[in-house]
Enzyme design. Structure first.
Site, PDB file in Angstrom:
ATOM      1  CE1 TYR A 178     -17.001  13.890  11.665  1.00 22.92           C
ATOM      2  CE2 TYR A 178     -16.863  12.769   9.561  1.00 22.92           C
ATOM      3  CZ  TYR A 178     -17.612  13.373  10.544  1.00 22.92           C
ATOM      4  OH  TYR A 178     -18.965  13.450  10.406  1.00 22.92           O
ATOM      5  CE  LYS A 238     -18.743  19.318  10.250  1.00 20.88           C
ATOM      6  NZ  LYS A 238     -17.708  18.307  10.187  1.00 20.88           N
TER       7      LYS A 238
HETATM    8  C1  LIG Z   1     -17.587  16.973   9.671  1.00 20.95           C
HETATM    9  C2  LIG Z   1     -16.267  16.506   9.240  1.00 20.95           C
HETATM   10  C3  LIG Z   1     -16.115  15.696   8.100  1.00 20.95           C
HETATM   11  C4  LIG Z   1     -17.295  15.200   7.284  1.00 20.95           C
HETATM   12  O1  LIG Z   1     -17.963  16.211   6.648  1.00 20.95           O
HETATM   13  P1  LIG Z   1     -19.552  16.212   6.355  1.00 20.95           P
HETATM   14  O2  LIG Z   1     -19.773  17.532   5.748  1.00 20.95           O
HETATM   15  O3  LIG Z   1     -20.230  16.016   7.672  1.00 20.95           O
HETATM   16  O4  LIG Z   1     -19.822  15.070   5.439  1.00 20.95           O
HETATM   17  C5  LIG Z   1     -14.827  15.334   7.727  1.00 20.95           C
HETATM   18  N1  LIG Z   1     -13.755  15.733   8.439  1.00 20.95           N
HETATM   19  C6  LIG Z   1     -13.865  16.477   9.544  1.00 20.95           C
HETATM   20  C7  LIG Z   1     -12.641  16.888  10.282  1.00 20.95           C
HETATM   21  C8  LIG Z   1     -15.119  16.892   9.986  1.00 20.95           C
HETATM   22  O5  LIG Z   1     -15.215  17.634  11.095  1.00 20.95           O
END
Ligand SMILES: *Cc1c(COP(=O)(O)O)cnc(C)c1O
Length: 379
Positions: free
Chosen positions: A98, A195
């Site tokens: 990421y 997510k």
């Molecule tokens: C979105 C995401 C993050 C970061 O998370 P946030 O809630 O946006 O701070 C870290 N790792 C992965 C794989 C992500 O998709």
């Protein structure tokens, strides 16, 4: 207890004051004390909040861990893990991960004297070769964002153990429904709860889950001292999201499979990245350590131009052009200009992330409608 039952009952206790079946949103900053120093275990909401505690228990239960800690975002959870380290310590991290994690490591933490070494973790030998006496943390993501590379968590856990380093796995893409890294030897699991855990694209949040009580104390100390705690309303939303994680993930997996095969058979589509294909290089490991292959798919177009990618990205109607993933609605994303723009282009290309790569977060709509939408856009 079976997984589907666990998702509904994790962290759920009737509220002691009323019997409310759902944990209330304790929207309070402080708690009245009976006498100086005499309290019910709640002093100040940065340190203790019942809604947050219910969620912390829930994330621990669904990741088969003992302790959970939730943070104001996924990157805040990652930030807390790095703060376990001392200047001079080395971190081995996945080269394909990421973009925001990479940015946090390089633009925020490197200047404090932490050293980050990036390797292709799909081959455990690369990780082993990068270990030094200073290695204190190995940071993995599997499947990776956006190339769906698979790393053997068990193999890396063995290397971490031998090196005396912690292994933290970003399990955001798989969700606890499909993969439980602690069971495979990881020390810490990290999620962007934004997510799949929340699942409705309505909250920003992160969490960590671990088994070791001492590690939990250190991370709790960082959580309350640095203060990146989520509000109780957001904790309530994620608690609610987790209740449908099982049904949502089944639908994401089923739709993901249909769309992955449809893309693969489309003459205008080039390479399709999805770990459920038997010819995916990580298929055997994915089949072993995951319970399903998920709804995240990336693909290239045969016409590998940026213009053609942009045309497709702007043409879908059901797939909304947006960053993020894991919600019930389908999203389409262009890593090179969106989620991964913070990674230098040269590094992106070296890691196999082309300018025309398109990433899908397949939602839980009817798969036929989603395929029709893609068919019209791809043309
Ligand atoms: C979105 C995401 C993050 C970061 O998370 P946030 O809630 O946006 O701070 C870290 N790792 C992965 C794989 C992500 O998709």
């Amino acid at each position: 207890m079976k997984l589907d039952t666990k998702m509904i009952h994790a962290g759920a206790h009737p509220d002691p004051s009323t019997g409310a079946i759902m944990t209330p949103i304790y929207q309070t900053s402080t708690y009245v004390q009976e006498a100086p120093g005499v309290n019910k275990g709640y002093e100040y909401a940065r340190s203790q909040n019942p809604t947050r505690f219910a969620l912390e228990e829930a994330v621990a239960v669904i990741e088969n861990g003992k302790f959970g800690l939730v943070f104001g975002s996924g990157v805040a959870a990652t930030d807390a893990v790095i703060k376990l380290l001392n200047p001079g310590d080395e971190v081995i991290a996945a080269s394909d991960m990421y973009g925001g994690t990479y940015r946090l490591f390089m633009k925020v933490f490197e200047k404090f004297g932490f050293k980050f070494i990036y390797v292709d973790t799909t081959d455990a030998a690369n990780v082993k070769a990068a270990v030094t006496a200073k290695t204190k943390l190995i940071w993995l993501e599997t499947p990776t964002n956006p190339l769906m590379n698979i790393t053997d968590i068990k193999a890396i856990a063995a290397i971490a153990k031998e090196a005396g380093a912690l292994l933290c796995v970003d399990n955001t893409f798989a969700s606890p429904y499909l993969q439980n890294p602690l069971d495979l030897g990881a020390d810490i699991v990290m999620h962007s709860a934004t997510k799949y855990l929340s699942g409705h694209s309505d909250v920003i949040q992160g969490c960590l889950v671990m088994n070791d009580a001492e590690l939990r104390e250190k991370l709790y100390f960082i959580q309350k001292s640095c203060g990146a705690v989520p509000g109780p309303m957001d904790c309530f939303l994620v608690l609610r999201g987790i209740k449908t994680l099982a049904v949502r993930m089944k639908a994401h997996c089923a739709n993901g499979e249909k769309i992955a095969y449809w893309l693969k058979a489309n003459p205008k589509v080039g390479k399709v990245y999805w770990p459920g294909f038997t010819d995916h290089p990580g298929y055997a490991v994915a089949k072993e350590q995951m319970r399903g292959f998920g709804g995240m798919i990336s693909f290239e177009l045969k016409d590998d131009s940026l213009d053609e990618a942009k045309r497709v990205l702007s043409s879908t109607k059901l797939f909304s052009l947006a960053e993020s993933l894991g919600g019930v609605e389908s999203l389409i994303n262009h890593p090179a200009s969106m989620t991964h723009a913070s990674i230098p282009r040269e590094k992106r290309l070296k890691d196999g992330l082309s300018d025309s790569l398109i990433r899908l977060s397949v939602g839980i709509e009817d798969a036929d409608d989603l395929i029709e939408d893609l068919a019209k856009a791809i043309g």
